[in-house]
Design a protein around this motif. Structure first.
Motif, short mmCIF file in Angstrom:
data_model
loop_
_atom_site.label_atom_id
_atom_site.label_comp_id
_atom_site.label_asym_id
_atom_site.label_seq_id
_atom_site.Cartn_x
_atom_site.Cartn_y
_atom_site.Cartn_z
N PHE A 162 -0.26 7.93 -3.21
CA PHE A 162 0.95 7.15 -3.09
C PHE A 162 0.69 5.88 -3.06
N ASP A 163 -0.42 5.36 -2.54
CA ASP A 163 -0.63 3.94 -2.32
C ASP A 163 -0.89 3.33 -3.96
N GLU A 164 -1.55 3.85 -4.51
CA GLU A 164 -1.76 3.88 -5.99
C GLU A 164 -0.54 3.42 -6.91
N ARG A 165 0.49 4.04 -6.29
CA ARG A 165 1.95 4.05 -7.02
C ARG A 165 2.71 3.35 -6.31
N GLY A 166 2.49 2.27 -5.70
CA GLY A 166 3.47 1.42 -4.73
C GLY A 166 3.87 1.80 -3.40
N CYS A 167 3.39 2.77 -2.86
CA CYS A 167 3.96 3.01 -1.60
C CYS A 167 3.74 2.00 -0.58
N ARG A 168 4.72 1.86 0.23
CA ARG A 168 4.48 0.47 1.36
C ARG A 168 4.72 1.10 2.47
N ALA A 169 5.15 2.40 2.78
CA ALA A 169 5.42 2.92 4.01
C ALA A 169 5.27 4.50 4.28
N SER A 170 4.85 4.93 5.30
CA SER A 170 5.04 6.43 5.80
C SER A 170 6.38 6.70 6.53
N ASN B 41 23.01 -5.41 -8.10
CA ASN B 41 21.94 -6.32 -7.69
C ASN B 41 20.95 -5.63 -6.80
N VAL B 42 20.44 -4.54 -7.02
CA VAL B 42 19.45 -3.85 -6.36
C VAL B 42 18.12 -4.35 -6.79
N GLU B 43 17.27 -4.52 -5.92
CA GLU B 43 16.00 -5.19 -6.26
C GLU B 43 14.91 -4.31 -5.96
N VAL B 44 14.89 -3.21 -4.86
CA VAL B 44 13.92 -2.51 -4.28
C VAL B 44 14.62 -1.31 -4.01
N VAL B 45 14.30 -0.08 -4.42
CA VAL B 45 14.79 1.24 -3.86
C VAL B 45 13.56 2.07 -3.57
N GLY B 46 13.51 2.31 -2.00
CA GLY B 46 12.42 3.04 -1.55
C GLY B 46 12.76 4.63 -1.25
N SER B 47 12.16 5.45 -2.04
CA SER B 47 12.74 6.83 -1.94
C SER B 47 11.98 7.70 -0.93
N THR B 48 12.35 8.88 -0.62
CA THR B 48 11.57 9.62 0.32
C THR B 48 10.96 10.87 -0.10
N ASP B 49 9.60 10.84 -0.06
CA ASP B 49 8.62 11.89 -0.79
C ASP B 49 7.84 12.63 0.01
N ASP B 50 7.74 13.92 -0.15
CA ASP B 50 6.70 14.87 0.45
C ASP B 50 5.19 14.42 0.00
N PRO B 51 4.25 14.65 0.94
CA PRO B 51 2.92 14.30 0.29
C PRO B 51 2.39 15.16 -0.89
N THR B 52 2.97 16.27 -1.07
CA THR B 52 2.74 17.14 -2.03
C THR B 52 3.55 16.64 -3.42
N ASP B 53 4.45 15.96 -3.36
CA ASP B 53 5.21 15.75 -4.51
C ASP B 53 4.40 15.03 -5.68
N ASP B 54 4.95 15.16 -6.78
CA ASP B 54 4.28 14.61 -8.18
C ASP B 54 5.14 13.40 -8.28
N LEU B 55 4.55 12.36 -8.38
CA LEU B 55 5.23 11.03 -8.58
C LEU B 55 5.28 10.65 -9.90
N GLU B 56 5.39 11.72 -10.99
CA GLU B 56 5.60 11.14 -12.28
C GLU B 56 6.66 10.23 -12.59
N TYR B 57 7.89 10.54 -11.98
CA TYR B 57 8.99 9.51 -12.17
C TYR B 57 8.77 8.29 -11.70
N HIS B 58 8.14 8.19 -10.62
CA HIS B 58 7.80 6.87 -10.26
C HIS B 58 6.87 6.09 -11.14
N GLU B 59 6.17 6.78 -11.69
CA GLU B 59 5.30 6.15 -12.73
C GLU B 59 5.97 5.77 -13.98
N ARG B 60 6.89 6.43 -14.27
CA ARG B 60 7.64 6.30 -15.56
C ARG B 60 8.82 5.21 -15.25
N ALA B 61 9.29 4.99 -14.01
CA ALA B 61 9.98 3.83 -13.55
C ALA B 61 9.42 2.66 -13.86
#
Length: 454
Positions: free
Chosen positions: A225-233, A147-167
């Protein structure tokens, strides 16, 4: 009381009633070290070592403490050999939360109530191996089952967020959101800092050999990151530094470091203070939460770091850090501008951060972190925060986990501990039951949604 039975961690009738009210609430986990590719590809795992210990430096550290050879922890031994080595010493883990977490995983996810030991190692290996081959044990199906609703990953600023987009399209029922972790940008004194500057240029296409380009590129990744749903640094630093530092001064330090000059302690601190404020400004503009993980001494055991690198179980806690003076400028500069969540690894620092949260409504005490992530540590923190600040304003829970299967057990431990703390207050006549129920429901689910804006 039976081991991990219905009354696990619940010492009063009120605690049991409160836990029943929150046990099945969805899990909102703002801070994990999730492997997002693993979630999206949904391939699953082959064996119990892979799912429980292959990425878990908590397990590694305890195995070393029991005298297990490194070959059987992070070395070239087979997963079966490593599992047998873990099982043979697992009874020695009793009293540590890892003992409870993994047994909870076995019970809740695999339906196995056998205790882990040398005698049960083969049976548990075989039963879990058979179940892991089923579709029901793939990552996305497990997230649904927990029953997990939100998962916040930890990502370097230089990371490609392709998998977040696919998710967004390929993972249903769960929001997988990135978190902008800027450690490498801030730690100008580290050898790997120059590699980050190069990586930043490669990721953004913006030249970073000059200070203005460096800042522009950082801001560009923040927007990406913001455009891909990031809510925190997030920022993990041993000793925070915040003070007024002008751009001219920071530019001078940047240039000296780029050309290979050694920096003084004052220069390092000035650059870190400038960049911390710059990150705060970016967060305020995009409406993000500013998370600070404070006080951990990384890679303390030299031999371990030289052999395995970071996140290998060689980090320690220290009292020898200072937060009040160090954060005064930052929390005042961003008073009411951005939510600030403070995590501290040493519990003796709770009085400082709890009173800061009492004084600044936009400062929040983060969950009991790392070595404090246990029934003892969580209850101690919740009791203290609730008497000095407001328990209703606590951040709730994060798993901080590198393994997906543990989200359920980590949150169950927290919710039981929370129910036990508030249940005692009910039994002592401090809090009426209806108010207590609203309080635990808030911390278990509503508060993290409110804080992070999910």
């Amino acid at each position: 009381m039976s081991f991990l039975g219905k009354g696990y961690l619940l010492e009063t009738d009120a605690a049991r009633e409160l836990y029943d009210a929150i046990a099945e609430l969805p899990i909102v986990d703002p801070h994990t070290h999730a492997n997002v590719a693993e979630i999206v590809e949904n391939d699953g795992w082959d064996d119990i070592w892979e799912v429980e210990a292959a990425t878990d430096h908590y397990v590694w550290a305890l195995m070393r403490d029991c005298g297990v050879d490194e070959e059987l922890i992070t070395g070239d031994a087979s997963n079966r050999e490593k599992w047998n080595a873990l099982a043979s010493v697992f009874p020695q883990f009793a009293g540590n939360p890892t003992y409870e977490w993994i047994h909870l995983d076995l019970r809740r996810r695999f339906g196995i109530e056998k205790r882990i030991s040398a005698e049960t190692a083969d049976e548990i290996w075989a039963k879990t191996e058979a179940q892991l081959a089923n579709d029901a044990m793939q990552p996305q199906q497990l997230l649904e089952a927990m029953n997990v609703e939100v998962v916040g990953s930890t990502d370097d600023p230089t990371d490609d967020l392709e998998y977040h987009e696919r998710a967004v399209d390929e993972v249903s029922g769960v929001d997988v959101v990135p978190t902008w972790r800027a450690d490498r940008a801030v730690k100008i004194d580290r050898p790997e800092w120059t590699a980050f500057v190069d990586d930043l240029e490669a990721a953004t296409g913006i030249e970073t050999d000059e200070f203005d380009g460096f800042l522009e590129a950082l801001a560009a990744t923040h927007d990406y990151f913001d455009e891909r749903g990031c809510r925190a640094s997030d920022l993990g630093i041993e000793q925070p530094v915040s003070r007024p530092v002008g751009e001219r001064r920071a530019r001078k330090v940047f240039r000296r470091r780029v050309v290979g000059s050694s920096l003084s302690e004052r220069e390092v601190g000035d650059f870190q203070a400038f960049l911390l404020e710059f990150v705060g400004e970016l967060n305020a503009e995009n409406g993000w939460v500013t998370q600070l993980h404070l006080g951990s001494v990384r890679n303390y055991r030299d031999e371990l770091f030289e052999r395995l690198g970071p996140a290998a179980g060689g980090d320690i806690s220290t009292q020898d850090v200072e937060f009040a003076d160090a954060l005064e400028h930052f929390v005042n500069e961003f008073d009411g501008e951005t939510e600030i969540v403070l995590y501290t690894i040493d519990p003796t620092h709770y009085p400082t951060i709890a009173t800061m949260a009492r004084v600044f409504p936009h400062v929040t005490v983060g969950p009991a972190w790392w070595f404090n992530d246990s029934p003892f540590g969580m209850e101690q923190q919740l009791e203290y925060v609730g008497t000095v600040d407001l328990l209703s304003q606590h951040a709730g829970m994060v798993s901080d986990s590198r393994k997906l299967l543990s989200y359920g057990s980590r949150f169950e431990m927290f919710r039981r501990s929370l129910a036990n703390v508030v249940g005692k207050q009910v039994e002592r006549g401090q809090v009426p039951m209806d108010v207590a129920r609203e309080l635990v429901e808030r911390l278990a689910y509503e508060r993290p949604n409110e804080l992070y804006g999910f």
